[in-house]
Design a protein around this motif. Structure first.
Motif, short mmCIF file in Angstrom:
data_model
loop_
_atom_site.label_atom_id
_atom_site.label_comp_id
_atom_site.label_asym_id
_atom_site.label_seq_id
_atom_site.Cartn_x
_atom_site.Cartn_y
_atom_site.Cartn_z
N GLU A 153 10.20 3.10 -2.48
CA GLU A 153 9.43 3.40 -1.48
C GLU A 153 10.50 4.05 -0.15
O GLU A 153 10.08 4.78 0.61
CB GLU A 153 8.91 2.01 -0.53
N GLN A 154 11.81 3.68 -0.13
CA GLN A 154 12.58 4.29 0.70
C GLN A 154 13.20 5.63 0.05
O GLN A 154 14.31 6.00 0.54
CB GLN A 154 13.77 3.31 0.94
N GLY A 155 12.73 6.08 -0.82
CA GLY A 155 13.23 7.45 -1.56
C GLY A 155 14.35 7.32 -2.34
O GLY A 155 15.05 8.28 -2.49
N ARG A 156 15.00 5.95 -2.92
CA ARG A 156 16.16 6.20 -3.56
C ARG A 156 15.41 5.97 -5.21
O ARG A 156 15.98 5.19 -5.78
CB ARG A 156 16.79 5.03 -3.26
N CYS A 195 6.37 1.41 -10.29
CA CYS A 195 6.91 2.14 -9.01
C CYS A 195 6.44 3.60 -9.03
O CYS A 195 6.13 3.90 -7.82
CB CYS A 195 8.60 2.27 -9.43
N ARG A 196 6.18 4.17 -10.11
CA ARG A 196 5.50 5.29 -9.92
C ARG A 196 3.87 5.45 -9.65
O ARG A 196 3.26 6.15 -9.67
CB ARG A 196 5.66 6.16 -11.36
N TYR A 249 13.08 -5.35 -5.63
CA TYR A 249 14.22 -4.49 -5.32
C TYR A 249 14.04 -3.08 -5.63
O TYR A 249 14.30 -2.06 -4.96
CB TYR A 249 15.41 -4.77 -6.08
N MET A 250 13.45 -2.90 -6.76
CA MET A 250 12.99 -1.47 -7.29
C MET A 250 12.24 -0.73 -6.66
O MET A 250 12.16 0.45 -6.14
CB MET A 250 12.67 -1.39 -8.74
#
Length: 209
Positions: free
Chosen positions: A7-10, A81-82, A1-2
């Motif tokens: 990836e969707q900019g959130r 994520c980064r 989910y993260m």
């Protein structure tokens, strides 16, 4: 989910979810570990026939180290994520080096207790490195989250003290909005309503069939 959020900019949603995950995991794992400490005497004395009394003595600190290792796995998500997985690997590597060095120093002096302490300190060091690196890269933690990271130390006071401590923190945190804010309650209610609606739709569909 993260990863999907990232990836969707959130990115702010990733920060919010990870902070909340660390907070609740720190408290929940401490609670579960305290229950384990309550059950441990029965396991060691009756099931294991008192063969590992030294293990029972060091179990509180063992639980502390295990909780920190679990929080380390959660905290690594931000670096992943980064796309900075090498920093997560570096933190774990430094923790392993610290573990080996501390074992070399403490094991001959304190035996099993020294080995357990070395592992706990090394896990905390790796976790601290990940948290600091993540913060340098844009992650943000609330003060209550930092408290939850260090909270497993209450296990060294005994299972009952740990359970009471967790209960007090959760009660006060919910009352003051530290653990779940208004926006989190709105998300929870929306998620619950959606799930309930799906269940009712499925039940009505099956009854008509």
């Amino acid at each position: 989910y993260m990863s999907c959020d990232w990836e969707q900019g959130r990115q702010k949603e990733v920060v919010r979810k990870l902070d909340l995950s660390l907070l609740w995991s720190g408290l929940a794992l401490t609670f579960v570990a305290a229950i384990g400490l309550l059950v441990a005497p029965v396991l060691f004395r009756f099931v294991l026939d008192n063969k590992y009394e030294e293990g029972l003595a060091v179990m509180p600190l063992t639980m502390v180290g295990c909780v920190w290792f679990g929080l380390l796995a959660i905290a690594n998500n931000y670096l992943w994520c980064r796309e900075k997985a090498w920093l997560a690997s570096l933190a774990v590597s430094l923790g392993l080096v610290a573990n080996a060095a501390l074992n070399f120093w403490w094991l001959p002096r304190w035996g099993l207790a020294g080995a357990v302490a070395a592992t706990a300190v090394a896990n905390l060091a790796a976790l601290a490195i990940v948290l600091v690196l993540s913060q340098r890269l844009g992650m943000s933690y609330r003060r209550i989250t930092w408290t939850a990271v260090g909270f497993p130390l209450v296990l060294c006071l005994g299972p009952l003290a740990a359970l009471v401590s967790v209960g007090l923190v959760v009660t006060i945190g919910l009352f003051r909005g530290w653990l779940v804010g208004p926006a989190d309650w709105d998300r929870l209610w929306a998620w619950s309503a959606g799930r309930l609606g799906r269940c009712l739709s499925a039940l009505s569909g099956s009854s008509q069939g």
